[in-house]
Write an enzyme that holds these catalytic residues in place. Structure first.
Site, short mmCIF file in Angstrom:
data_model
loop_
_atom_site.label_atom_id
_atom_site.label_comp_id
_atom_site.label_asym_id
_atom_site.label_seq_id
_atom_site.Cartn_x
_atom_site.Cartn_y
_atom_site.Cartn_z
N ARG A 80 0.84 -1.19 0.00
CA ARG A 80 0.00 0.00 0.00
C ARG A 80 0.88 1.24 0.00
NH1 ARG A 80 -1.83 0.58 4.45
NH2 ARG A 80 -1.26 -1.36 5.49
N TYR A 219 -1.29 -3.49 -6.92
CA TYR A 219 -1.12 -4.19 -5.64
C TYR A 219 -2.43 -4.26 -4.84
CZ TYR A 219 -0.22 -5.17 -0.83
OH TYR A 219 -0.32 -5.71 0.42
N LYS A 228 -9.58 -2.63 1.54
CA LYS A 228 -9.33 -1.52 2.45
C LYS A 228 -10.10 -0.26 2.03
CE LYS A 228 -7.02 -4.16 4.88
NZ LYS A 228 -5.66 -4.49 5.19
N HIS A 248 -10.60 -2.88 11.39
CA HIS A 248 -9.49 -3.71 10.88
C HIS A 248 -9.27 -4.86 11.86
CE1 HIS A 248 -5.05 -3.71 9.30
NE2 HIS A 248 -5.81 -4.47 8.56
N SER A 270 -1.46 -4.04 9.97
CA SER A 270 -1.10 -4.98 8.91
C SER A 270 0.21 -5.68 9.25
CB SER A 270 -0.91 -4.24 7.58
OG SER A 270 -2.10 -3.57 7.24
N CYS A 272 0.87 -8.01 11.48
CA CYS A 272 1.13 -8.26 12.91
C CYS A 272 0.46 -9.53 13.38
CB CYS A 272 0.68 -7.08 13.75
SG CYS A 272 1.68 -5.61 13.56
N ASP A 295 -9.36 -10.19 8.66
CA ASP A 295 -8.81 -8.85 8.40
C ASP A 295 -9.80 -7.72 8.70
OD1 ASP A 295 -6.66 -7.20 7.50
OD2 ASP A 295 -7.64 -6.95 5.56
N ARG A 388 2.21 -12.16 -0.75
CA ARG A 388 0.87 -12.51 -0.27
C ARG A 388 0.32 -13.75 -0.94
NH1 ARG A 388 -1.59 -8.85 3.68
NH2 ARG A 388 -0.01 -7.26 3.92
#
Ligand code: SAT
Ligand code: MN
Length: 608
Positions: A80, A219, A228, A248, A270, A272, A295, A388
């Protein structure tokens, strides 16, 4: 690139929704695609589009996993881009100090010029999708226009999309306009590149008109606009206006050996460990954990005054490195089932994928995320740290049957965590809702590779939402506080956690992963007052014996004691940094309740 005759046919629009048809016509006029395809979300369409991507050199089919593909992005398009993400509210003040703001008219003017002719030589895909269960009382629809096949196939995994949504999106139904272009028009006869994108990028949101304009990136978080951009930034504004929360957060179902079930939600920045916690394999005998979401959670009041969580997504877009059979066997089983896309991981020479942490020792030879030959001696990571996997939730062995329940699941406890080497203890229970909101409002974490920029810098990331807020952070705090004012509200307890605290020698104090159930168990036992706690200035902490550490050796238990300590000097330093954070929000928008909470915390620390 050779044209795929099947993929290029412009199909009849599957809708009579005037708002969609006129918008599609307007965008086509501006962006000048060669053809328009309305996606039906079918398996045949997935096969067609993945064949186009293979043909272009974007996708490499994996032979070791069914219907799965590996790809690498442009090396500059891997995360991002927060500095290119904009909240274009009509008034600058409404975007708040944590967002980049540009006047909406100015942004539209600038971006319109970028979009002009941007889809030349490409196909424009029109994707109808629904965030959350299709049978929800108030389903939230989006339509994404994109010139990227990669985005089209990824959206099929990540959202409920296609024919089932076209059917429901009847004339006059509200939808969020999501416009996306990779910004790489092709001249006549010009060959495409595997990962088209532009060096200029804009990820823009128009909160008042509920629109998203994304340009220049392929991306995930920049381009899969249901995620998001819609489910957090635009949805946070919808939630403010309609009395709910877009967060989130992962959603996890936990059942004790006695058969008591609780659902919890947990917010972490993000990269974590949200996905790992969402797919937890409990280290304690008799406990089961099931996945509802990894998420994003939309939290709405149910008729009984409790908060019910829904996962608006239908897939996982998980961080690959560190995911392995030991750390997250459910994620591994999910991707083994196929139908997945791997971006910026490494690839083996026998048609499989690899990344750091997938196995203890790397294969002798790989193709790395740059597409270059790699050996363990290369001295560089084989997979990008933000590489990812994109995979359907229904394939996850730990998925809870109610993951798609339109009513959602009632949340008993909310956890807020970050990545902090010091200060923040393993777990603390907050005193009440206002103290919980205060604690979440000062959540902090060391930055990760999920966003472009420096890694490892501590920043305030309230509710783990700082990159995803669609409006002013102070108003967002007020909205959280206002949940308690709702008549008959029975709100969850709020806890703070930190799996990442380290000792003086740099080692992690807590084993994490499956052992996190020990911490969750204590928290759930606190709900009915069964577990022991001591009161500290920052909240209630487990007594030395209250955590179930069965099976951990003496050395591990020692570290846990350190993980649970509250260091008053560190906390006094923390409050000074919180002062700076609150000062940056601006007095007129920071709720007085939170300032009082900070004053009260300082007082408690001073009296200790
Ligand atoms: O790239 S995403 O924004 O979808 C994932 C993340 O950073 O949380
Ligand atoms: Mn995320």
């Amino acid at each position: 690139m050779t044209d795929h005759p099947d993929a290029v046919a412009t199909v009849q629009a599957p809708t009579e929704h005037d708002g969609i048809l006129s918008w599609v016509a307007e965008v086509a006029e501006l962006t000048a695609p060669d053809r328009i395809v309305f996606c039906d979300g079918s398996r045949a369409e997935w096969d067609r589009l993945s064949a186009v991507l293979v043909d272009k050199g974007t996708f490499v089919p994996l032979t070791a996993k069914p219907d799965s593909f590996w790809c690498v992005s442009d090396p500059e398009d891997v995360a991002r881009v927060e500095d290119r993400t904009f909240i274009c509210s009509e008034n600058r003040a409404d975007a708040g100090p944590t967002n980049n703001w540009v006047d909406p008219l100015d942004m539209r003017t600038v971006m319109t010029e970028h979009y002009r002719g941007a889809m030349a030589g490409r196909t424009m895909y029109v994707i109808a999708f629904c965030m959350g269960p299709l049978d929800a009382e108030d389903p939230k629809y989006g339509v994404q226009i994109t010139d990227s096949e990669y985005v089209a196939v990824s959206m099929r995994i990540m959202t409920r999309s296609g024919a089932q949504v076209w059917e429901k999106l009847t004339a006059g139904t509200d939808f969020v306009k999501c416009l996306h272009s990779v910004g790489a028009p092709l001249g006549s006869g010009q060959a495409d590149v595997p990962w088209p994108c532009d060096t200029t990028k804009y990820i823009s949101h128009f909160p008042e008109s509920r629109e998203i304009w994304s340009y220049g990136s392929g991306y995930g978080g920049n381009a899969l606009l249901g995620k998001k951009c819609f489910a957090l930034r635009i949805a946070s504004v919808l939630g403010r206006d309609e009395g709910w929360l877009a967060e989130h957060m992962l959603i996890l179902k936990l059942t004790s050996p006695q058969g008591n079930t609780h659902y919890i939600a947990a917010a972490f920045p993000s990269s974590c460990g949200k996905t790992n916690l969402a797919m937890l394999e409990p280290a304690l005998e008799g406990w089961t954990a099931e996945t509802v979401g990894d998420d994003i959670a939309w939290l709405r009041f149910g008729p009984d005054g409790r908060l019910y969580a829904v996962n608006p997504e239908a897939g996982f877009f998980g961080v690959a490195p560190g995911t392995g059979a030991k750390t997250n066997p459910n994620a591994i089983a999910t991707i083994e089932a196929g139908n997945s896309i791997f971006t910026n991981t490494a690839r083996t020479l026998d048609g499989d994928i690899w990344w750091e942490g997938l196995t203890d020792t790397p294969p002798a030879r790989l193709v790395d995320w740059h597409g270059q030959e790699w050996t363990p001696k290369s001295g560089t990571p084989a997979a990008h740290p933000n590489s990812r996997y994109c995979t359907p939730i229904e394939q996850c062995p730990s998925v809870a049957p109610e993951w798609d329940d339109p009513a959602g699941v009632p949340i008993s406890a909310i956890f807020f965590g970050g990545r902090r080497k010091t200060t923040i203890p393993l777990i603390a229970e907050t005193f009440d809702w206002a103290h919980g909101v205060f604690t979440a409002s000062v959540l902090s974490s060391e930055t990760t590779a999920a966003a472009a920029g420096q890694v490892g810098v501590v920043r305030r990331d309230p509710m783990a939402m700082v990159p995803f807020l669609g409006y002013h952070v102070g108003d967002y705090f007020a909205h959280w506080l206002s949940m308690a004012e709702r008549e008959g509200a029975r709100l969850p307890k709020i806890f703070q956690v930190n799996w990442f605290r380290r000792g003086a020698d740099g080692q992690f104090l807590w084993p994490g992963f499956g052992d996190n159930v020990r911490v969750l168990k204590w928290a759930l036992e606190r709900l009915d007052g069964a577990a022991e706690a001591i009161e500290t200035p920052i909240g209630y902490l487990p007594t030395a014996d209250a955590l179930d550490l069965t099976g951990l050796d003496a050395a591990a238990r020692d570290l846990v004691r350190h993980a649970l300590s509250v260091d008053i000097d560190e906390w006094i330093a923390e409050t000074a940094s919180i002062d700076d954070w609150y000062a940056s929000i601006g007095g007129d928008r920071l709720p007085g309740t939170l300032r009082e909470q900070l004053t009260a915390l300082k007082l408690r620390l001073a009296q200790t």
